[in-house]
Design an enzyme around this catalytic site. Sequence first.
Site, mmCIF file in Angstrom:
data_model
loop_
_atom_site.group_PDB
_atom_site.id
_atom_site.type_symbol
_atom_site.label_atom_id
_atom_site.label_comp_id
_atom_site.label_asym_id
_atom_site.label_seq_id
_atom_site.Cartn_x
_atom_site.Cartn_y
_atom_site.Cartn_z
ATOM 1 N N HIS A 278 0.850 -1.185 0.000
ATOM 2 C CA HIS A 278 0.000 0.000 0.000
ATOM 3 C C HIS A 278 0.882 1.231 0.000
ATOM 4 C CE1 HIS A 278 -3.050 2.928 1.323
ATOM 5 N NE2 HIS A 278 -3.933 2.055 0.898
ATOM 6 N N ASP B 189 -7.975 -4.411 -0.483
ATOM 7 C CA ASP B 189 -8.497 -4.778 -1.805
ATOM 8 C C ASP B 189 -8.338 -6.269 -2.085
ATOM 9 O OD1 ASP B 189 -9.056 -2.041 -2.581
ATOM 10 O OD2 ASP B 189 -6.891 -1.791 -2.664
#
Length: 428
Positions: free
Chosen positions: A306, A363
């Site tokens: 991320h 995600d």
Amino acid sequence: MTNRTAKISTGSGDLTYPLLEGSVGPDVIDIRKLYGESGMFTYDPGFTSTASCQSAITYIDGDEGILLHRGYPIDQLAEQSSFMEVAYLLLHGDLPKKNELEEFNYIISRHTMLHEQLATFYRGFRRDAHPMAIMCGVVGALSAFYHDSTDITDPQQRLIASHRLIAKMPTIAAMAYKYSIGQPFLYPDNSLSYTGNFLRMTFGVPAEPYEVNPIVEKAMDRIFILHADHEQNASTSTVRLAGSSGANPFACIAAGIACLWGPAHGGANEAALNMLREIGDVKRIKEYVARAKDKNDPFRLMGFGHRVYKNYDPRAKVMQQTAEEVLKELKLSDPVLDVARELEQIALSDEYFIEKKLYPNVDFYSGIILNAIGFPTEMFTALFALARTVGWVAQWNEMISDPEQKIGRPRQLYVGATQRDYVPAGKR
């Protein structure tokens, strides 16, 4: 606030600037007077080292894997709270008392319907239009229908606009889905919860009653909570930048939706699901992991790492548990989840992933859950926009109320041609 300072050395001498201290997190060098005193700007592509505002809404510590909404850890909110309670928290700063939550639920439920003319607006789109294209258009068009809540100088109008956006977004998203599959729109049912109502409008049909599955409802509510806000990301910064010009709230949120649509931002869960489908079988994982480690291979493992988190994404832990619950309830045996589980174990134990801090992010699992519930992949980003609207609205309200707020005007490092004289076309 602190009396400490930072010194910047320039060709014309040393300049001293105050250090600003937040309630938590790194200190910030206040360089607002830098240009006036030195004639120089700072250069920071992507603004990754620049604080564009003061905010009391969301805090992220990427190194420690911490995400707080108004001080509350995201995992506690996802496990114990509801999306409506989190929405109230983001908007007002504190968790609501029982009567406050009941009143908030009532207000939101009374704003869920769209102006009837907006239904005909949908019919101007092609049936295969992407849901995000429709949402950009419809949300932007809200300002043409609700003139009584576009005066941003009036706190009451700002509150009404906030309630309208939060309440109508599920209706807008559900109608986008229904339009794409040729089914009739369903009006909201105010007897249902915010999330239950959205599921009914999306998957229900007028010919028969729709029963909300409580496990699926809880899973969707968690997904909404986990996506509600995430500090000054690209779409939130876009909302603030649009709002800094004095644009109406509907236009600002439409701008946020447009930014979220980008695959590097809101489309990551769709990309992660497509990657898991491409791998297809746990027997092929080693092959794809080897490809991911090969610098000369264009293949990339999606759903890992991320921009902010350099530790395990706190939202991913809740999402993994939710994926297990949904698949068990729906009695689905999904090979994609088997691939996801195995990949997660590799990521947590393989030196390559550990060294590069490539942990599974939110995600990684959300696409599996949404797919199991029945959403097509093109709806994933629309659902993200639905949830993030709460954060956008809270951030927009905070910005409007900030006395230090100015119209956004980033500077640049110009590298083009210097001044040159115009030459007529025949003499060039």
